[in-house]
Motif scaffolding. Structure first.
Motif, PDB file in Angstrom:
ATOM      1  N   ALA A   1       2.963   0.877  -8.452  1.00  0.00           N
ATOM      2  CA  ALA A   1       1.706   1.398  -7.903  1.00  0.00           C
ATOM      3  C   ALA A   1       0.502   0.615  -8.411  1.00  0.00           C
ATOM      4  O   ALA A   1      -0.454   0.395  -7.675  1.00  0.00           O
ATOM      5  CB  ALA A   1       1.553   2.876  -8.254  1.00  0.00           C
TER       6      ALA A   1
ATOM      7  N   ARG B   1      -1.281  -5.177  -6.211  1.00  0.00           N
ATOM      8  CA  ARG B   1      -2.686  -5.344  -5.813  1.00  0.00           C
ATOM      9  C   ARG B   1      -3.235  -6.516  -6.623  1.00  0.00           C
ATOM     10  O   ARG B   1      -2.647  -6.895  -7.634  1.00  0.00           O
ATOM     11  CB  ARG B   1      -3.479  -4.075  -6.095  1.00  0.00           C
TER      12      ARG B   1
ATOM     13  N   ARG C   1       2.037   2.457  -3.433  1.00  0.00           N
ATOM     14  CA  ARG C   1       1.034   2.925  -4.401  1.00  0.00           C
ATOM     15  C   ARG C   1       0.991   4.439  -4.503  1.00  0.00           C
ATOM     16  O   ARG C   1       0.492   4.980  -5.471  1.00  0.00           O
ATOM     17  CB  ARG C   1      -0.346   2.396  -4.015  1.00  0.00           C
TER      18      ARG C   1
ATOM     19  N   ASP D   1       0.827  -1.205   0.000  1.00  0.00           N
ATOM     20  CA  ASP D   1       0.000   0.000   0.000  1.00  0.00           C
ATOM     21  C   ASP D   1       0.865   1.260   0.000  1.00  0.00           C
ATOM     22  O   ASP D   1       0.549   2.239  -0.683  1.00  0.00           O
ATOM     23  CB  ASP D   1      -0.934  -0.014   1.209  1.00  0.00           C
TER      24      ASP D   1
END
Length: 186
Positions: free
Chosen positions: A107, A111, A46, A43
């Motif tokens: 970034a 995920r 990002r 996180d």
């Protein structure tokens, strides 16, 4: 969206129980916390400052960073896919720091993701931030959801591309990019 470490730890503990493991055994005891910390680390990567430089505004030739290593997780199986990203853009009055291209890849890749969307997100972000004459992104990746499950054969490489602006409209520009990244004939 903020990372909720407690929810991650609860979910990983339930997952381990669900696959028949004892989450309190020595090797797994710290796993829920390790995974929560890993997602916090993802996180943090990002968000970054996408610094532009206007003092190089007269540079209008292709800028390429190739072989950017990346790791991501297939959103369908939560198994890794990984490989290389090649990025090019042709500036229109501004350039960015080269490390910002690498940070852009991180970034969007850290995920749950699919390669096709990842390719488009990188291209769209760079087009929006730089407003260049064009952007080109090619990703080559191996997907463990094919290598270790499903067809169970490692070594398959999936190639995706996203072209914007002059890379889409001008065949010579596209061919120059592909030649420079060693991918003629794509």
């Amino acid at each position: 969206m903020a990372i909720d470490k407690e929810k991650i730890k609860q979910a990983i503990r339930l997952f381990l129980e669900g696959i028949g493991e004892d989450p309190d055994r020595e090797g797994l005891k710290e796993t829920p916390d390790r995974i929560a910390r890993m997602w916090e680390e993802f996180d943090r990567q990002r968000e970054f400052n996408f610094k532009l430089f206007e003092e190089f505004g007269d540079y209008n030739e292709m800028v390429i960073v190739k072989d950017i290593r990346f790791y991501s997780l297939c959103e369908h199986h939560l198994l890794p896919f990984f490989g290389k990203v090649h990025i090019a853009y042709i500036p229109d009055k501004v350039v960015c720091g080269l490390s910002k291209l690498v940070r852009t890849v991180k970034a969007f890749s850290l995920r749950p993701q699919v390669q096709e969307r990842l390719t488009q997100q990188i291209a769209d972000f760079l087009q929006e931030q730089l407003n260049p004459k064009g952007v080109a992104v090619v990703i080559e990746a191996e997907h463990l959801c094919m290598s270790m499950r499903g067809v169970m054969t490692p070594g398959h490489i999936t190639v995706t591309s996203a072209l914007r602006g002059i890379f889409l409209k001008d065949l010579r520009t596209r061919e120059e990019f592909l030649k420079l990244i060693g991918k003629q004939g794509l």
